[in-house]
Design an enzyme around this catalytic site. Structure first.
Site, PDB file in Angstrom:
ATOM      1  N   ASN A  99       0.866  -1.182   0.000  1.00 33.51           N
ATOM      2  CA  ASN A  99       0.000   0.000   0.000  1.00 33.51           C
ATOM      3  C   ASN A  99       0.904   1.234   0.000  1.00 33.51           C
ATOM      4  O   ASN A  99       1.465   1.586   1.033  1.00 33.51           O
ATOM      5  CB  ASN A  99      -0.887  -0.056   1.260  1.00 33.51           C
ATOM      6  CG  ASN A  99      -1.725   1.187   1.427  1.00 33.51           C
ATOM      7  OD1 ASN A  99      -1.826   2.019   0.517  1.00 33.51           O
ATOM      8  ND2 ASN A  99      -2.332   1.317   2.595  1.00 33.51           N
ATOM      9  N   LYS A 109       0.170   4.281  -0.318  1.00 35.29           N
ATOM     10  CA  LYS A 109      -0.447   5.484   0.268  1.00 35.29           C
ATOM     11  C   LYS A 109      -0.138   6.715  -0.598  1.00 35.29           C
ATOM     12  O   LYS A 109       0.015   6.587  -1.803  1.00 35.29           O
ATOM     13  CB  LYS A 109       0.002   5.653   1.722  1.00 35.29           C
ATOM     14  CG  LYS A 109      -0.196   4.368   2.532  1.00 35.29           C
ATOM     15  CD  LYS A 109       0.009   4.549   4.009  1.00 35.29           C
ATOM     16  CE  LYS A 109      -0.206   3.216   4.710  1.00 35.29           C
ATOM     17  NZ  LYS A 109      -0.086   3.294   6.150  1.00 35.29           N
ATOM     18  N   HIS A 164      -9.494   1.162   4.902  1.00 34.97           N
ATOM     19  CA  HIS A 164      -8.223   1.398   5.582  1.00 34.97           C
ATOM     20  C   HIS A 164      -8.450   2.359   6.756  1.00 34.97           C
ATOM     21  O   HIS A 164      -9.245   3.289   6.655  1.00 34.97           O
ATOM     22  CB  HIS A 164      -7.189   1.967   4.611  1.00 34.97           C
ATOM     23  CG  HIS A 164      -5.812   1.939   5.196  1.00 34.97           C
ATOM     24  ND1 HIS A 164      -5.380   2.875   6.098  1.00 34.97           N
ATOM     25  CD2 HIS A 164      -4.793   1.055   5.052  1.00 34.97           C
ATOM     26  CE1 HIS A 164      -4.148   2.564   6.487  1.00 34.97           C
ATOM     27  NE2 HIS A 164      -3.767   1.469   5.863  1.00 34.97           N
ATOM     28  N   GLU A 166      -6.838   4.759   7.824  1.00 38.23           N
ATOM     29  CA  GLU A 166      -6.629   6.186   7.498  1.00 38.23           C
ATOM     30  C   GLU A 166      -7.859   6.767   6.807  1.00 38.23           C
ATOM     31  O   GLU A 166      -8.176   7.945   6.963  1.00 38.23           O
ATOM     32  CB  GLU A 166      -5.364   6.332   6.634  1.00 38.23           C
ATOM     33  CG  GLU A 166      -4.113   6.084   7.471  1.00 38.23           C
ATOM     34  CD  GLU A 166      -2.930   5.485   6.719  1.00 38.23           C
ATOM     35  OE1 GLU A 166      -2.911   5.529   5.473  1.00 38.23           O
ATOM     36  OE2 GLU A 166      -2.021   4.954   7.389  1.00 38.23           O
ATOM     37  N   GLU A 168      -5.396  -4.874  10.607  1.00 39.66           N
ATOM     38  CA  GLU A 168      -4.333  -3.898  10.808  1.00 39.66           C
ATOM     39  C   GLU A 168      -4.623  -3.101  12.083  1.00 39.66           C
ATOM     40  O   GLU A 168      -5.371  -2.112  12.042  1.00 39.66           O
ATOM     41  CB  GLU A 168      -4.284  -2.925   9.633  1.00 39.66           C
ATOM     42  CG  GLU A 168      -4.035  -3.579   8.297  1.00 39.66           C
ATOM     43  CD  GLU A 168      -3.502  -2.562   7.289  1.00 39.66           C
ATOM     44  OE1 GLU A 168      -2.378  -2.762   6.824  1.00 39.66           O
ATOM     45  OE2 GLU A 168      -4.195  -1.580   6.999  1.00 39.66           O
ATOM     46  N   GLY A 185       2.505   2.210  10.787  1.00 34.36           N
ATOM     47  CA  GLY A 185       3.488   3.279  10.623  1.00 34.36           C
ATOM     48  C   GLY A 185       4.173   3.671  11.928  1.00 34.36           C
ATOM     49  O   GLY A 185       4.848   4.689  12.002  1.00 34.36           O
ATOM     50  N   SER A 244       3.383  -2.180  10.362  1.00 33.62           N
ATOM     51  CA  SER A 244       4.828  -2.258  10.592  1.00 33.62           C
ATOM     52  C   SER A 244       5.437  -3.625  10.275  1.00 33.62           C
ATOM     53  O   SER A 244       6.332  -4.095  10.975  1.00 33.62           O
ATOM     54  CB  SER A 244       5.166  -1.833  12.036  1.00 33.62           C
ATOM     55  OG  SER A 244       4.794  -0.481  12.237  1.00 33.62           O
TER      56      SER A 244
HETATM   57  P1  PGA Z   1       2.813   0.224   7.648  1.00 40.27           P
HETATM   58  O1  PGA Z   1       1.364   0.437   7.007  1.00 40.27           O
HETATM   59  O2  PGA Z   1       3.360  -1.058   7.093  1.00 40.27           O
HETATM   60  O3  PGA Z   1       3.617   1.424   7.217  1.00 40.27           O
HETATM   61  O4  PGA Z   1       2.639   0.166   9.125  1.00 40.27           O
HETATM   62  C1  PGA Z   1       0.491  -0.639   6.806  1.00 40.27           C
HETATM   63  C2  PGA Z   1      -0.805  -0.142   6.211  1.00 40.27           C
HETATM   64  O5  PGA Z   1      -1.271   0.932   6.587  1.00 40.27           O
HETATM   65  O6  PGA Z   1      -1.409  -0.814   5.354  1.00 40.27           O
END
Ligand code: PGA
Length: 254
Positions: free
Chosen positions: A9, A11, A95, A97, A167, A173, A213
């Protein structure tokens, strides 16, 4: 046996040039495998050129979001038929976010999932609890509500198009990953939930990815868990070598 899936992803990251360079590296270094499927989710403006670049390759291209309508007066939005017309037929929905910054509720997500299914799109549907939820012992309930609220009106056969991605918000992140045991506990709960509603066959075939992560250093132990069928990778998917190492870990676990 479920085939693993590793999806990147991206983003809202990378310039066009950087996105093409990353795609070129993945294209030359990923070889089709019966152990792992691979997908990347670039930003909307890069989808078409990247679909073209990957035409003779097995890496699948996903959208990071889509609208619930097919066409219409929704300034700034992108629909499933538009995505299909540039060669994309898979999408990430829900997601955290999107839920947090764009106020996507279970009802909105249900509309998006319904549209996606109607258009025969594959969906990676994300769920995840916040740290406060986990601290309060409510993580199981939160995940149950997110799944039931958006997916439990689906017909049995629609589940062929659904992949889930657990997640935990506190792991995205942040560098703080759920332990393999914490992740496995939740994945097995999710599979039981699907089993109770849709039966064992569906529960056994649905892929449940872990995200938050995931890095080359922790991917192998996560992917070794019986109910973890791969990963949704954010930060580490922006570096070709890290992403390829995570794919390799999935292959070895598969
Ligand atoms: P990350 O993000 O691996 O940077 O923690 C995962 C995601 O949001 O899909």
């Amino acid at each position: 046996m479920r085939k693993k899936l590793v999806a990147g992803n991206w983003k809202m990251n990378l310039s066009f040039r950087e996105a093409l360079d990353l795609t070129a590296k993945l294209r030359s270094e990923f070889h089709p495998s019966d152990k792992v499927d691979v997908a990347i989710a670039p930003s909307f403006p890069y989808l078409y050129p990247i679909v073209k670049m990957l035409e003779d390759n097995e890496i699948n291209v996903l959208a990071q979001n889509m609208h619930w309508a097919d066409f219409g007066a929704y300034t700034g939005e992108v629909s499933a038929p538009m995505l299909r017309s540039v060669g994309v037929n898979s999408v990430i929905l829900g997601h955290s976010e999107r839920r947090l910054y764009f106020h996507e509720t279970p009802e909105i997500l249900q509309k998006k999932v319904n549209r996606a299914i109607l258009e025969d799109f594959h969906v990676i549907f994300c769920i995840g609890e916040k740290w406060e939820d986990r601290k309060a012992g409510k993580h199981i309930e939160v995940i149950q509500n997110q799944i039931a609220g958006s997916l439990f009106k689906l017909e049995l056969q629609d589940w062929n198009l659904i992949t889930l991605a657990y997640e935990p918000v506190w792991a995205i992140g942040t560098g703080q990953t759920a332990s393999p045991e914490q992740a496995q506990e939740m994945h097995s709960f999710i599979r039981r939930l699907i089993k109770n509603k849709y039966g064992s066959e569906t529960a056994n075939q649905v892929r449940i990815l872990y995200g938050g992560s995931v890095k080359p250093g922790n991917a192998a132990e996560l992917f070794a868990q019986p109910d973890i069928d791969g990963g949704l990778i954010g930060g580490a998917s922006l570096k070709a070598n890290d992403f390829l190492a995570i794919i390799q870990a999935a292959k070895e676990a598969g």
